[in-house]
Write a protein that holds these residues in place. Structure first.
Motif, PDB file in Angstrom:
ATOM      1  N   ARG A   3       0.939  -1.274   0.125  1.00 39.19           N
ATOM      2  CA  ARG A   3      -0.010  -0.048   0.046  1.00 39.19           C
ATOM      3  C   ARG A   3       0.921   1.306  -0.102  1.00 39.19           C
ATOM      4  O   ARG A   3       1.428   1.662   0.818  1.00 39.19           O
ATOM      5  CB  ARG A   3      -0.843  -0.011   1.176  1.00 39.19           C
ATOM      6  CG  ARG A   3      -1.684  -1.301   1.585  1.00 39.19           C
ATOM      7  CD  ARG A   3      -2.962  -1.505   0.452  1.00 39.19           C
ATOM      8  NE  ARG A   3      -3.529  -2.744   0.923  1.00 39.19           N
ATOM      9  CZ  ARG A   3      -4.867  -2.866   0.249  1.00 39.19           C
ATOM     10  NH1 ARG A   3      -5.132  -2.379  -0.721  1.00 39.19           N
ATOM     11  NH2 ARG A   3      -5.287  -4.059   0.481  1.00 39.19           N
ATOM     12  N   LYS A   4       1.218   1.871  -1.034  1.00 40.18           N
ATOM     13  CA  LYS A   4       1.880   3.071  -1.286  1.00 40.18           C
ATOM     14  C   LYS A   4       1.410   4.248  -0.724  1.00 40.18           C
ATOM     15  O   LYS A   4       2.418   4.889  -0.106  1.00 40.18           O
ATOM     16  CB  LYS A   4       2.269   3.170  -2.677  1.00 40.18           C
ATOM     17  CG  LYS A   4       3.369   4.192  -3.173  1.00 40.18           C
ATOM     18  CD  LYS A   4       4.751   3.485  -2.553  1.00 40.18           C
ATOM     19  CE  LYS A   4       5.989   4.664  -3.197  1.00 40.18           C
ATOM     20  NZ  LYS A   4       7.241   3.817  -2.577  1.00 40.18           N
ATOM     21  N   ASN A   5       0.176   4.723  -0.940  1.00 46.24           N
ATOM     22  CA  ASN A   5      -0.037   6.041  -0.476  1.00 46.24           C
ATOM     23  C   ASN A   5      -0.932   5.734   0.865  1.00 46.24           C
ATOM     24  O   ASN A   5      -2.157   5.221   0.788  1.00 46.24           O
ATOM     25  CB  ASN A   5      -0.906   6.616  -1.517  1.00 46.24           C
ATOM     26  CG  ASN A   5       0.124   6.921  -2.760  1.00 46.24           C
ATOM     27  OD1 ASN A   5       1.054   7.049  -2.885  1.00 46.24           O
ATOM     28  ND2 ASN A   5      -0.793   6.886  -4.009  1.00 46.24           N
ATOM     29  N   ARG A  28       6.994   4.523   2.007  1.00 47.83           N
ATOM     30  CA  ARG A  28       5.405   4.851   1.666  1.00 47.83           C
ATOM     31  C   ARG A  28       5.182   6.547   1.521  1.00 47.83           C
ATOM     32  O   ARG A  28       5.747   7.225   2.409  1.00 47.83           O
ATOM     33  CB  ARG A  28       4.688   4.184   2.779  1.00 47.83           C
ATOM     34  CG  ARG A  28       4.970   2.701   3.024  1.00 47.83           C
ATOM     35  CD  ARG A  28       4.856   1.974   1.822  1.00 47.83           C
ATOM     36  NE  ARG A  28       5.326   0.521   2.222  1.00 47.83           N
ATOM     37  CZ  ARG A  28       4.479  -0.428   2.685  1.00 47.83           C
ATOM     38  NH1 ARG A  28       3.406  -0.134   3.011  1.00 47.83           N
ATOM     39  NH2 ARG A  28       5.027  -1.676   3.058  1.00 47.83           N
ATOM     40  N   ARG A  77      -6.367  12.420  -1.851  1.00 47.12           N
ATOM     41  CA  ARG A  77      -6.563  11.495  -2.914  1.00 47.12           C
ATOM     42  C   ARG A  77      -6.335  12.087  -4.295  1.00 47.12           C
ATOM     43  O   ARG A  77      -5.401  11.516  -5.170  1.00 47.12           O
ATOM     44  CB  ARG A  77      -7.981  11.092  -3.028  1.00 47.12           C
ATOM     45  CG  ARG A  77      -8.365   9.955  -3.796  1.00 47.12           C
ATOM     46  CD  ARG A  77      -8.808  10.527  -5.539  1.00 47.12           C
ATOM     47  NE  ARG A  77      -9.652  11.647  -5.475  1.00 47.12           N
ATOM     48  CZ  ARG A  77     -11.048  11.389  -5.113  1.00 47.12           C
ATOM     49  NH1 ARG A  77     -11.807  10.233  -5.054  1.00 47.12           N
ATOM     50  NH2 ARG A  77     -11.997  12.316  -5.091  1.00 47.12           N
ATOM     51  N   GLN A  82      -4.211   8.126  -5.908  1.00 46.96           N
ATOM     52  CA  GLN A  82      -5.112   7.279  -5.366  1.00 46.96           C
ATOM     53  C   GLN A  82      -4.742   7.129  -3.937  1.00 46.96           C
ATOM     54  O   GLN A  82      -3.573   7.635  -3.342  1.00 46.96           O
ATOM     55  CB  GLN A  82      -5.229   6.173  -5.855  1.00 46.96           C
ATOM     56  CG  GLN A  82      -4.000   5.256  -5.627  1.00 46.96           C
ATOM     57  CD  GLN A  82      -4.026   3.888  -6.374  1.00 46.96           C
ATOM     58  OE1 GLN A  82      -4.876   3.683  -7.414  1.00 46.96           O
ATOM     59  NE2 GLN A  82      -3.671   2.868  -5.715  1.00 46.96           N
ATOM     60  N   ASP A  84      -4.186   4.243  -0.909  1.00 46.57           N
ATOM     61  CA  ASP A  84      -4.227   2.801  -0.684  1.00 46.57           C
ATOM     62  C   ASP A  84      -4.475   2.331   0.675  1.00 46.57           C
ATOM     63  O   ASP A  84      -5.157   1.387   0.827  1.00 46.57           O
ATOM     64  CB  ASP A  84      -2.736   2.209  -1.232  1.00 46.57           C
ATOM     65  CG  ASP A  84      -2.459   2.892  -2.698  1.00 46.57           C
ATOM     66  OD1 ASP A  84      -3.159   2.613  -3.572  1.00 46.57           O
ATOM     67  OD2 ASP A  84      -1.188   3.216  -2.625  1.00 46.57           O
ATOM     68  N   ARG A  85      -4.384   3.284   1.757  1.00 48.63           N
ATOM     69  CA  ARG A  85      -4.801   2.781   2.893  1.00 48.63           C
ATOM     70  C   ARG A  85      -5.055   4.320   3.767  1.00 48.63           C
ATOM     71  O   ARG A  85      -4.407   4.966   3.627  1.00 48.63           O
ATOM     72  CB  ARG A  85      -3.436   2.073   3.679  1.00 48.63           C
ATOM     73  CG  ARG A  85      -3.687   1.943   5.117  1.00 48.63           C
ATOM     74  CD  ARG A  85      -2.477   1.048   5.782  1.00 48.63           C
ATOM     75  NE  ARG A  85      -2.278  -0.198   5.346  1.00 48.63           N
ATOM     76  CZ  ARG A  85      -1.166  -0.947   4.951  1.00 48.63           C
ATOM     77  NH1 ARG A  85      -0.010  -0.085   5.160  1.00 48.63           N
ATOM     78  NH2 ARG A  85      -1.253  -2.075   4.508  1.00 48.63           N
ATOM     79  N   GLN A 131     -12.503   3.645  -6.236  1.00 49.90           N
ATOM     80  CA  GLN A 131     -11.571   2.967  -6.625  1.00 49.90           C
ATOM     81  C   GLN A 131     -11.489   1.490  -7.030  1.00 49.90           C
ATOM     82  O   GLN A 131     -10.758   0.759  -7.974  1.00 49.90           O
ATOM     83  CB  GLN A 131     -10.208   3.326  -5.715  1.00 49.90           C
ATOM     84  CG  GLN A 131      -9.776   4.591  -5.589  1.00 49.90           C
ATOM     85  CD  GLN A 131      -8.703   4.724  -4.492  1.00 49.90           C
ATOM     86  OE1 GLN A 131      -8.070   5.852  -4.478  1.00 49.90           O
ATOM     87  NE2 GLN A 131      -8.341   3.752  -3.722  1.00 49.90           N
ATOM     88  N   ALA A 133     -10.809  -0.586  -4.600  1.00 44.19           N
ATOM     89  CA  ALA A 133      -9.551  -1.008  -3.902  1.00 44.19           C
ATOM     90  C   ALA A 133      -9.120   0.188  -2.646  1.00 44.19           C
ATOM     91  O   ALA A 133      -9.601   1.248  -2.600  1.00 44.19           O
ATOM     92  CB  ALA A 133      -8.308  -0.848  -4.944  1.00 44.19           C
ATOM     93  N   GLY A 134      -8.551  -0.506  -1.756  1.00 37.75           N
ATOM     94  CA  GLY A 134      -8.079   0.122  -0.619  1.00 37.75           C
ATOM     95  C   GLY A 134      -8.100  -0.638   0.695  1.00 37.75           C
ATOM     96  O   GLY A 134      -8.640  -1.762   0.643  1.00 37.75           O
ATOM     97  N   HIS A 135      -7.404  -0.040   1.790  1.00 41.87           N
ATOM     98  CA  HIS A 135      -7.327  -0.989   3.168  1.00 41.87           C
ATOM     99  C   HIS A 135      -7.781   0.156   4.168  1.00 41.87           C
ATOM    100  O   HIS A 135      -6.959   1.288   4.269  1.00 41.87           O
ATOM    101  CB  HIS A 135      -5.920  -1.230   3.302  1.00 41.87           C
ATOM    102  CG  HIS A 135      -5.760  -1.852   4.483  1.00 41.87           C
ATOM    103  ND1 HIS A 135      -4.441  -2.201   5.065  1.00 41.87           N
ATOM    104  CD2 HIS A 135      -6.778  -2.791   5.356  1.00 41.87           C
ATOM    105  CE1 HIS A 135      -4.503  -2.748   6.280  1.00 41.87           C
ATOM    106  NE2 HIS A 135      -5.911  -3.215   6.274  1.00 41.87           N
TER     107      HIS A 135
END
Length: 249
Positions: A3-5, A28, A77, A82, A84-85, A131, A133-135
């Motif tokens: 999770r990069k961002n 990150r 965002r 985007q 990611d987490r 998205q 997607a995401g955490h």
């Protein structure tokens, strides 16, 4: 999956700040928000010194300003491309025994730890659903497993509610690319408990934050941190006699 961002609320101090440092070490990109902008500015410089190859974006945010939560999350965002987490970390521990004249303090804790957390979850999940997607990560507490007395009464209740909210969101997006994790820290030294002198099994902030990041990266539904002793002790807390729980708080 990397999770990069990563967005962290309440990032200017305590566990939020500590987690930001650990994620920066891992390379990150960070979106950090809190009320105290001067502390965020100092933290940004520290993180970029630690790892000049990452992007660090900072914005002021009072999570009790619910419209601002949506605005700031969307701005992050857009800046990073985007999210990611998202780690819902902002919280407080004001309060006293119910009926002893501290309603305002208890209300502030309830509003910050649950209503504001709901706003953050809504904002994050809106982005994640778009998205696909995401955490989502919620920071509950070991105190969520039982009711506690005095200053812990409302705090523990809000954390139990946050654990339940997390499970409901998780069930809602089950079998999708969106993951939901609820982390239950044990006793980790931070600003919220710095005045408490006698605390069993307490660890320093840096030790605790390394354990938090390790748990978050595993993306389990629920985790109890640090693993020793809380992965076992939370089961004991659930069945301990009321007299024992009373003596602990």
């Amino acid at each position: 999956m990397i999770r990069k961002n990563i967005l962290i609320t309440g990032a200017s101090s305590g566990l939020g700040r500590g987690m930001a440092i650990e994620f920066a070490k891992k390379g990150r990109n960070l979106a950090l928000c809190a009320r105290r902008m001067e502390r965020l500015t100092e933290l940004k410089q520290e993180l970029l010194t630690l790892n000049p190859d990452i992007t660090v974006s900072i914005k002021p945010l009072d999570v009790n300003d619910h419209q601002a939560v949506f605005q700031v999350f969307n701005e992050f965002r857009d800046e990073l491309g985007q999210l990611d987490r998202v780690i819902i970390n902002a919280g407080m521990g004001k309060g006293a025994s119910i009926g002893t004249g501290y309603f305002e303090a208890n209300k502030q804790t309830a509003e910050t730890n649950f209503i504001a957390a709901l706003a953050q979850a809504e904002a994050a999940m809106t982005i994640f659903r778009e998205q696909n997607a995401g955490h989502l990560v919620t920071m509950s507490s070991i105190s969520a497993v039982r009711g506690f007395r005095r200053a812990m009464t409302v705090y523990a209740a809000t954390k139990a509610a946050l654990t339940s909210l997390s499970e409901g969101i998780r069930l809602d997006v089950m079998n999708t690319p969106i993951k939901v994790s609820c982390v239950h820290p044990g006793f980790i030294r931070s600003e919220i408990n710095e005045k408490v002198k006698k605390v069993p099994f307490i660890v320093d902030t840096d030790v605790g934050c390394r354990a938090l990041v390790k748990a978050i990266e595993k993306e389990r539904d629920n985790s109890y941190v640090p693993t020793w002793p809380w992965a076992l002790l939370h089961w004991w807390l659930r069945i301990a006699p009321k007299s024992t729980i009373r003596a602990m708080s």
